[in-house]
Design a protein around this motif. Sequence first.
Motif, PDB file in Angstrom:
ATOM      1  N   GLN A 290       0.844  -1.186   0.000  1.00 26.51           N
ATOM      2  CA  GLN A 290       0.000   0.000   0.000  1.00 26.51           C
ATOM      3  C   GLN A 290       0.882   1.239   0.000  1.00 26.51           C
ATOM      4  O   GLN A 290       1.830   1.332   0.770  1.00 26.51           O
ATOM      5  CB  GLN A 290      -0.908   0.017   1.225  1.00 26.51           C
ATOM      6  CG  GLN A 290      -1.867  -1.152   1.298  1.00 26.51           C
ATOM      7  CD  GLN A 290      -2.792  -1.056   2.490  1.00 26.51           C
ATOM      8  OE1 GLN A 290      -3.531  -0.088   2.640  1.00 26.51           O
ATOM      9  NE2 GLN A 290      -2.744  -2.057   3.338  1.00 26.51           N
TER      10      GLN A 290
ATOM     11  N   ARG B 268      -0.574  10.515  10.283  1.00 24.67           N
ATOM     12  CA  ARG B 268      -0.411   9.150  10.797  1.00 24.67           C
ATOM     13  C   ARG B 268      -1.764   8.590  11.253  1.00 24.67           C
ATOM     14  O   ARG B 268      -1.911   8.103  12.365  1.00 24.67           O
ATOM     15  CB  ARG B 268       0.564   9.154  11.971  1.00 24.67           C
ATOM     16  CG  ARG B 268       1.910   9.739  11.657  1.00 24.67           C
ATOM     17  CD  ARG B 268       2.785   8.763  10.921  1.00 24.67           C
ATOM     18  NE  ARG B 268       3.969   9.415  10.381  1.00 24.67           N
ATOM     19  CZ  ARG B 268       4.939   8.770   9.782  1.00 24.67           C
ATOM     20  NH1 ARG B 268       4.878   7.468   9.647  1.00 24.67           N
ATOM     21  NH2 ARG B 268       5.971   9.422   9.289  1.00 24.67           N
ATOM     22  N   TYR B 269      -2.752   8.637  10.369  1.00 20.71           N
ATOM     23  CA  TYR B 269      -4.086   8.196  10.760  1.00 20.71           C
ATOM     24  C   TYR B 269      -4.152   6.693  10.998  1.00 20.71           C
ATOM     25  O   TYR B 269      -4.942   6.230  11.819  1.00 20.71           O
ATOM     26  CB  TYR B 269      -5.106   8.629   9.711  1.00 20.71           C
ATOM     27  CG  TYR B 269      -5.207  10.132   9.580  1.00 20.71           C
ATOM     28  CD1 TYR B 269      -5.460  10.924  10.701  1.00 20.71           C
ATOM     29  CD2 TYR B 269      -5.031  10.762   8.356  1.00 20.71           C
ATOM     30  CE1 TYR B 269      -5.544  12.301  10.606  1.00 20.71           C
ATOM     31  CE2 TYR B 269      -5.121  12.142   8.246  1.00 20.71           C
ATOM     32  CZ  TYR B 269      -5.376  12.909   9.365  1.00 20.71           C
ATOM     33  OH  TYR B 269      -5.455  14.271   9.264  1.00 20.71           O
ATOM     34  N   GLU B 270      -3.360   5.915  10.289  1.00 21.32           N
ATOM     35  CA  GLU B 270      -3.367   4.467  10.516  1.00 21.32           C
ATOM     36  C   GLU B 270      -2.877   4.147  11.928  1.00 21.32           C
ATOM     37  O   GLU B 270      -3.431   3.276  12.601  1.00 21.32           O
ATOM     38  CB  GLU B 270      -2.481   3.751   9.496  1.00 21.32           C
ATOM     39  CG  GLU B 270      -2.530   2.239   9.659  1.00 21.32           C
ATOM     40  CD  GLU B 270      -1.714   1.506   8.616  1.00 21.32           C
ATOM     41  OE1 GLU B 270      -1.632   0.271   8.709  1.00 21.32           O
ATOM     42  OE2 GLU B 270      -1.156   2.165   7.706  1.00 21.32           O
ATOM     43  N   LEU B 271      -1.864   4.881  12.380  1.00 24.94           N
ATOM     44  CA  LEU B 271      -1.365   4.688  13.746  1.00 24.94           C
ATOM     45  C   LEU B 271      -2.461   4.966  14.759  1.00 24.94           C
ATOM     46  O   LEU B 271      -2.697   4.176  15.682  1.00 24.94           O
ATOM     47  CB  LEU B 271      -0.175   5.625  13.992  1.00 24.94           C
ATOM     48  CG  LEU B 271       0.235   5.855  15.451  1.00 24.94           C
ATOM     49  CD1 LEU B 271       0.623   4.544  16.106  1.00 24.94           C
ATOM     50  CD2 LEU B 271       1.376   6.843  15.534  1.00 24.94           C
TER      51      LEU B 271
ATOM     52  N   GLY C 232      -5.673   4.894  14.279  1.00 22.31           N
ATOM     53  CA  GLY C 232      -6.706   3.867  14.151  1.00 22.31           C
ATOM     54  C   GLY C 232      -6.327   2.576  14.864  1.00 22.31           C
ATOM     55  O   GLY C 232      -7.165   1.949  15.517  1.00 22.31           O
ATOM     56  N   ARG C 233      -5.060   2.184  14.741  1.00 24.58           N
ATOM     57  CA  ARG C 233      -4.609   0.953  15.398  1.00 24.58           C
ATOM     58  C   ARG C 233      -4.666   1.091  16.921  1.00 24.58           C
ATOM     59  O   ARG C 233      -5.100   0.179  17.627  1.00 24.58           O
ATOM     60  CB  ARG C 233      -3.196   0.609  14.950  1.00 24.58           C
ATOM     61  CG  ARG C 233      -3.105   0.090  13.523  1.00 24.58           C
ATOM     62  CD  ARG C 233      -1.674  -0.207  13.130  1.00 24.58           C
ATOM     63  NE  ARG C 233      -1.582  -0.691  11.768  1.00 24.58           N
ATOM     64  CZ  ARG C 233      -1.725  -1.961  11.403  1.00 24.58           C
ATOM     65  NH1 ARG C 233      -1.964  -2.871  12.326  1.00 24.58           N
ATOM     66  NH2 ARG C 233      -1.615  -2.322  10.140  1.00 24.58           N
TER      67      ARG C 233
END
Length: 226
Positions: A96, A105-108, A110-111
């Motif tokens: 990806q 760092r939206y994935e961070l 979200g996790r």
Amino acid sequence: MFVSDPKEVRDADVSAIAALDEPTRRRLYDHVVRRPGPVSRDEAAAALGLARQTAAFHLDRLADESLLDVVYERRSGRSGPGAGRPAKLYRRSAKQIAVSLPDRRYELAGRLLAQAVEESAATGTPVREALHRKAEELGEQLGEPDGADLFDLLERYGFEPRHEETGAIALDNCPFHALARDHTQTVCGMNLHLLRGVVQGLGERGYEACLSPSPGHCCVRLEPVA
């Protein structure tokens, strides 16, 4: 959660996206990803009306940028001696690629939020308490000594640190900007504990992470310890 240097990853992603700016290469990429199975050089060249050598050059460039994966298959259906060499085929990469300017760092986030919800459901711990603990644990992992100092680490993860005359370190970018705007208390609390963990993990005794909201900046500042 972070395996590679974020700056190196971002540079590689920028390079990959830049590779798609070449029109022929972009057409080849779009053709390959729309096919249900791997595509050979000959198939791609014929479909787009290109010379085989041209198609091969651009397909290999896309593979070098990790936009396509290379696989080898025998298309004849035969195996063993006399079956011929496997054909070099191309298919969409599982990698990806995303580039955001300023750095986000939206994935961070979200996790961390998902981990907190799962822990709360399993143990009954309040979600916010679990979120703060998870964020601080991650911050400590990021801050484990690897030769980087506090300022370098903050730069690496997109906070855009800046030394102030007071001795504080201001953070000119919030990696969680949109989330912090809409869910300020939750996200800023998470960020505060993340940076407290970074300071702790580095063994940095000269600064402490403090909430200090300011328009256009991260809600956290690193204040010098008196």
